[in-house]
Design a protein around this motif. Structure first.
Motif, short mmCIF file in Angstrom:
data_model
loop_
_atom_site.label_atom_id
_atom_site.label_comp_id
_atom_site.label_asym_id
_atom_site.label_seq_id
_atom_site.Cartn_x
_atom_site.Cartn_y
_atom_site.Cartn_z
N UNK A 254 39.13 31.02 49.80
CA UNK A 254 37.98 31.24 48.80
C UNK A 254 38.56 32.10 47.67
N UNK A 255 37.84 32.23 46.62
CA UNK A 255 38.42 32.95 45.32
C UNK A 255 38.41 34.35 45.35
N UNK A 256 37.54 35.02 46.30
CA UNK A 256 37.13 36.27 46.27
C UNK A 256 36.87 36.85 47.84
N UNK A 257 37.59 37.78 48.44
CA UNK A 257 37.51 38.00 49.75
C UNK A 257 37.35 39.64 49.75
N UNK A 258 36.44 40.15 50.29
CA UNK A 258 36.42 41.68 50.95
C UNK A 258 36.78 41.95 52.16
N UNK A 259 37.90 42.74 52.40
CA UNK A 259 38.47 42.99 53.58
C UNK A 259 37.76 43.92 54.29
N UNK A 260 38.17 44.24 55.86
CA UNK A 260 37.61 45.18 56.50
C UNK A 260 37.67 46.50 55.94
N UNK B 257 40.09 41.11 47.39
CA UNK B 257 41.18 40.16 46.87
C UNK B 257 40.52 39.16 46.31
N UNK B 258 41.24 39.03 44.94
CA UNK B 258 40.81 37.70 44.07
C UNK B 258 41.96 36.87 44.06
N UNK B 259 41.89 35.81 44.53
CA UNK B 259 42.77 34.44 44.06
C UNK B 259 42.78 33.98 42.78
N UNK C 278 50.64 44.24 53.53
CA UNK C 278 49.31 43.72 53.13
C UNK C 278 49.09 42.51 53.77
N UNK C 279 47.85 42.23 54.13
CA UNK C 279 47.47 40.76 54.61
C UNK C 279 47.29 40.11 53.39
N UNK C 280 47.91 38.84 53.19
CA UNK C 280 47.89 38.03 52.08
C UNK C 280 47.03 36.92 52.27
N UNK C 281 46.81 36.26 53.36
CA UNK C 281 46.37 35.07 53.55
C UNK C 281 44.86 35.09 53.62
N UNK C 282 44.07 34.61 52.62
CA UNK C 282 42.64 34.68 52.67
C UNK C 282 42.29 33.19 51.99
N UNK D 209 44.76 42.21 44.36
CA UNK D 209 44.10 43.12 45.45
C UNK D 209 43.71 44.32 44.70
N UNK D 210 42.50 44.88 44.94
CA UNK D 210 41.93 45.93 44.22
C UNK D 210 41.88 46.82 45.47
N UNK D 211 42.51 47.88 45.64
CA UNK D 211 42.61 48.85 46.61
C UNK D 211 41.31 50.01 46.56
#
Length: 205
Positions: A15-21, A26-28, A9-13, A36-38
């Protein structure tokens, strides 16, 4: 489940929230812990549960609504506390970095450095693996206290069931990892035996 190997899983993001492709979210939660909510898992959940729910529902719409509702409730109130307990117990034994993954009706916590877990004392690993099921029993008791003394609430039963299920001596469940550590203290090949016991349990069940 406390960890699942072989997943990338790509873990480097940022900001507090990121939507991946792939639409995973992903919430920090803090500098050392992320969630991470899949999304794909939640989209697939109805495929597995609709055949069981649809015959007892008034319509397909109601069956879909019930599936989505209970998947969300289980994730938030049963699975997340279980994995959060693993994360907090890891911090208590010196492992600060990790990530919680929610995958529909499944979930797991993983350390950013799996070697850290292997370097722990066996007693610390048993504590780490035990934290999740114990959290399920604890939140089940809390839900029972809030929702009624008879314990008939579905959330109560699911919480207790998850605690018992994860203590089964089947690898990679927490019970299988705990058994491996205990057998390791007794100089027995724990992982192979826990898999054998798990297979025997499944075949007898």
């Amino acid at each position: 489940i406390s960890r699942l190997r072989g997943l990338d899983f790509n873990s480097q993001t940022e900001g507090p929230v990121k939507i991946r492709k792939n639409l995973d979210v992903r919430f920090n939660l803090n500098t050392n812990l992320s969630l991470t909510v899949h999304t794909w898992a939640y989209l697939l959940t109805p495929v597995f549960f609709l055949p069981a729910i649809w015959p007892n529902a008034a319509s397909l719409h109601q069956a879909m609504s019930l599936t989505i509702k209970w998947t969300a409730l289980m994730s938030v109130f049963c699975i997340f506390p279980h994995e959060l307990a693993h994360a907090f117990s890891a911090r208590l034994v010196g492992i600060r970095d990790g990530e919680i993954h929610l995958c529909g009706v499944l979930g797991f916590w993983e350390s950013d450095d799996e070697d850290q877990i292997e370097r722990l004392a066996p007693s610390a690993r048993i504590f780490l693996f035990s934290a999740g099921p114990l959290a399920n029993f604890a939140v089940g008791w809390i839900y029972q206290w809030f929702l009624g003394a008879n314990g008939s609430s579905s959330l109560v039963l699911i919480s207790y069931f998850m605690g018992v299920l994860n203590l089964l001596p089947i690898w990679p469940l927490d019970g299988g990892n705990i058994l491996r550590e205990i057998l390791g203290l007794l100089n027995v090949e724990g992982r192979r035996l826990s898999r054998m016991i798990g297979t025997s349990t499944a075949l007898s069940g």
